[in-house]
Scaffold this motif. Sequence first.
Motif, PDB file in Angstrom:
ATOM      1  N   SER A 179       0.868  -1.176   0.000  1.00  0.00           N
ATOM      2  CA  SER A 179       0.000   0.000   0.000  1.00  0.00           C
ATOM      3  C   SER A 179       0.900   1.219   0.000  1.00  0.00           C
ATOM      4  CB  SER A 179      -0.922   0.020   1.229  1.00  0.00           C
ATOM      5  OG  SER A 179      -0.211   0.401   2.380  1.00  0.00           O
ATOM      6  N   PRO A 180       0.381   2.400  -0.402  1.00  0.00           N
ATOM      7  CA  PRO A 180       1.209   3.610  -0.368  1.00  0.00           C
ATOM      8  C   PRO A 180       1.762   3.910   1.018  1.00  0.00           C
ATOM      9  CG  PRO A 180      -0.728   3.979  -1.721  1.00  0.00           C
ATOM     10  CD  PRO A 180      -0.924   2.649  -1.062  1.00  0.00           C
ATOM     11  N   VAL A 181       0.957   3.751   2.048  1.00  0.00           N
ATOM     12  CA  VAL A 181       1.415   4.005   3.416  1.00  0.00           C
ATOM     13  C   VAL A 181       2.527   3.032   3.796  1.00  0.00           C
ATOM     14  CG1 VAL A 181       0.743   3.879   5.849  1.00  0.00           C
ATOM     15  CG2 VAL A 181      -0.741   5.041   4.206  1.00  0.00           C
ATOM     16  N   HIS A 182       2.331   1.788   3.442  1.00  0.00           N
ATOM     17  CA  HIS A 182       3.321   0.754   3.761  1.00  0.00           C
ATOM     18  C   HIS A 182       4.652   1.050   3.061  1.00  0.00           C
ATOM     19  CE1 HIS A 182       3.928  -3.891   4.350  1.00  0.00           C
ATOM     20  NE2 HIS A 182       4.956  -3.187   4.780  1.00  0.00           N
ATOM     21  N   ARG A 183       4.585   1.399   1.779  1.00  0.00           N
ATOM     22  CA  ARG A 183       5.814   1.682   1.033  1.00  0.00           C
ATOM     23  C   ARG A 183       6.527   2.917   1.578  1.00  0.00           C
ATOM     24  NH1 ARG A 183       8.561   0.506  -3.373  1.00  0.00           N
ATOM     25  NH2 ARG A 183       7.096  -1.105  -4.033  1.00  0.00           N
ATOM     26  N   ALA A 184       5.767   3.955   1.913  1.00  0.00           N
ATOM     27  CA  ALA A 184       6.386   5.170   2.442  1.00  0.00           C
ATOM     28  C   ALA A 184       7.118   4.889   3.754  1.00  0.00           C
ATOM     29  CB  ALA A 184       5.318   6.241   2.643  1.00  0.00           C
ATOM     30  N   ALA A 185       6.510   4.066   4.608  1.00  0.00           N
ATOM     31  CA  ALA A 185       7.165   3.726   5.867  1.00  0.00           C
ATOM     32  C   ALA A 185       8.425   2.908   5.638  1.00  0.00           C
ATOM     33  CB  ALA A 185       6.191   2.969   6.771  1.00  0.00           C
ATOM     34  N   LEU A 186       8.382   2.012   4.667  1.00  0.00           N
ATOM     35  CA  LEU A 186       9.565   1.220   4.343  1.00  0.00           C
ATOM     36  C   LEU A 186      10.706   2.109   3.850  1.00  0.00           C
ATOM     37  CD1 LEU A 186       8.012  -1.926   2.621  1.00  0.00           C
ATOM     38  CD2 LEU A 186       9.565  -1.948   4.569  1.00  0.00           C
ATOM     39  N   GLU A 187      10.373   3.052   2.999  1.00  0.00           N
ATOM     40  CA  GLU A 187      11.414   3.938   2.466  1.00  0.00           C
ATOM     41  C   GLU A 187      12.059   4.765   3.562  1.00  0.00           C
ATOM     42  OE1 GLU A 187       9.321   6.152  -0.473  1.00  0.00           O
ATOM     43  OE2 GLU A 187       9.562   4.638  -2.043  1.00  0.00           O
ATOM     44  N   GLU A 188      11.260   5.187   4.536  1.00  0.00           N
ATOM     45  CA  GLU A 188      11.774   6.041   5.597  1.00  0.00           C
ATOM     46  C   GLU A 188      12.437   5.255   6.726  1.00  0.00           C
ATOM     47  OE1 GLU A 188      12.722   9.372   7.825  1.00  0.00           O
ATOM     48  OE2 GLU A 188      12.051   9.227   5.726  1.00  0.00           O
ATOM     49  N   LEU A 189      11.788   4.174   7.147  1.00  0.00           N
ATOM     50  CA  LEU A 189      12.197   3.484   8.364  1.00  0.00           C
ATOM     51  C   LEU A 189      12.885   2.146   8.127  1.00  0.00           C
ATOM     52  CD1 LEU A 189       8.891   4.135  10.344  1.00  0.00           C
ATOM     53  CD2 LEU A 189      11.035   5.422  10.521  1.00  0.00           C
ATOM     54  N   GLY A 190      12.713   1.599   6.930  1.00  0.00           N
ATOM     55  CA  GLY A 190      13.268   0.276   6.653  1.00  0.00           C
ATOM     56  C   GLY A 190      12.358  -0.825   7.178  1.00  0.00           C
ATOM     57  N   PRO A 191      12.658  -2.064   6.845  1.00  0.00           N
ATOM     58  CA  PRO A 191      11.793  -3.176   7.241  1.00  0.00           C
ATOM     59  C   PRO A 191      11.847  -3.459   8.739  1.00  0.00           C
ATOM     60  CG  PRO A 191      13.738  -3.979   6.085  1.00  0.00           C
ATOM     61  CD  PRO A 191      13.752  -2.490   5.969  1.00  0.00           C
ATOM     62  N   THR A 192      10.749  -3.958   9.253  1.00  0.00           N
ATOM     63  CA  THR A 192      10.646  -4.392  10.642  1.00  0.00           C
ATOM     64  C   THR A 192      11.088  -5.854  10.741  1.00  0.00           C
ATOM     65  OG1 THR A 192       8.430  -5.328  10.492  1.00  0.00           O
ATOM     66  CG2 THR A 192       8.593  -2.932  10.808  1.00  0.00           C
ATOM     67  N   PRO A 193      11.171  -6.402  11.940  1.00  0.00           N
ATOM     68  CA  PRO A 193      11.474  -7.834  12.083  1.00  0.00           C
ATOM     69  C   PRO A 193      10.405  -8.739  11.487  1.00  0.00           C
ATOM     70  CG  PRO A 193      11.893  -6.681  14.136  1.00  0.00           C
ATOM     71  CD  PRO A 193      11.194  -5.720  13.249  1.00  0.00           C
ATOM     72  N   TYR A 194       9.251  -8.156  11.115  1.00  0.00           N
ATOM     73  CA  TYR A 194       8.149  -8.956  10.591  1.00  0.00           C
ATOM     74  C   TYR A 194       8.091  -8.941   9.061  1.00  0.00           C
ATOM     75  CZ  TYR A 194       6.947  -8.307  15.453  1.00  0.00           C
ATOM     76  OH  TYR A 194       6.998  -8.264  16.833  1.00  0.00           O
ATOM     77  N   HIS A 195       9.057  -8.304   8.413  1.00  0.00           N
ATOM     78  CA  HIS A 195       9.057  -8.225   6.959  1.00  0.00           C
ATOM     79  C   HIS A 195       9.806  -9.403   6.335  1.00  0.00           C
ATOM     80  CE1 HIS A 195       7.617  -4.057   7.363  1.00  0.00           C
ATOM     81  NE2 HIS A 195       7.225  -4.206   6.113  1.00  0.00           N
ATOM     82  N   ARG A 196       9.369  -9.741   5.128  1.00  0.00           N
ATOM     83  CA  ARG A 196      10.028 -10.784   4.348  1.00  0.00           C
ATOM     84  C   ARG A 196      11.182 -10.139   3.590  1.00  0.00           C
ATOM     85  NH1 ARG A 196       4.200 -13.115   2.102  1.00  0.00           N
ATOM     86  NH2 ARG A 196       3.282 -13.329   4.190  1.00  0.00           N
TER      87      ARG A 196
END
Length: 236
Positions: A179-196
């Motif tokens: 989703s746009p929100v999800h992608r924006a957070a990834l770009e700013e913060l990087g993946p969490t421990p729950y990301h593939r």
Amino acid sequence: MPYQPPTHSVERSLRATTGAKIVAGVDEVGRGAWAGPVTVCAAVTGLRRPPDGLTDSKLLTPKRRLALAGVLESWVTAYALGDASPLEIDELGMTAALRLAATRALDALPVRPEVVILDGKHDYLGDPWKVRTVIKGDQSCVVVAAASVIAKVRRDAMMAELGSEHADFGFCDNAGYPSPVHRAALEELGPTPYHRLSWSYLDTLPKWQHLKRVRVFPEPRTGASLEAGGQLGFDF
């Protein structure tokens, strides 16, 4: 197209042709997500009339899906859930991760199914399970539709809990899917421990590409399967 409720026709056919009395329906959710597990529900329903409005979980509103899941959890004969974690998905690949989650769900049932109806075209389960694949089984088969709804509601609730821990990613709304929100957070913060971390979305995030995990294990071969309408090819 008007609503066509799912039926027990496949279950009845399997009972008639194989003598199987315990038929489970299996469906998954989370296959295409960037974050969170893949979750599989295995359900056994018998041949009782299903609750009104039962269909593929993706065709239901969140409110209706939640209400129906509450009814289904007490209506089904039995159900169980199995997960494969993001790390397991990265290390094994999606096919093997689906098999792992489905096996965990089936093994957790209080009864052992004699035949498993698997939603979709491909048998990711394989031996020793006797499998019948049904394309759009979550719309046409009562037992698979029930599994579909329970799996979706349970995984959404799990992702909503993670959303309180990682609010910027919008897990409460997107359940870990793109989703746009999800992608924006990834770009700013990087993946969490729950990301593939083996997935291609990281290829578009130069800042975080160093975190990418490369899968090294081959996909396992799975057993033969049957599509709806095919002839039974197992020696039951």
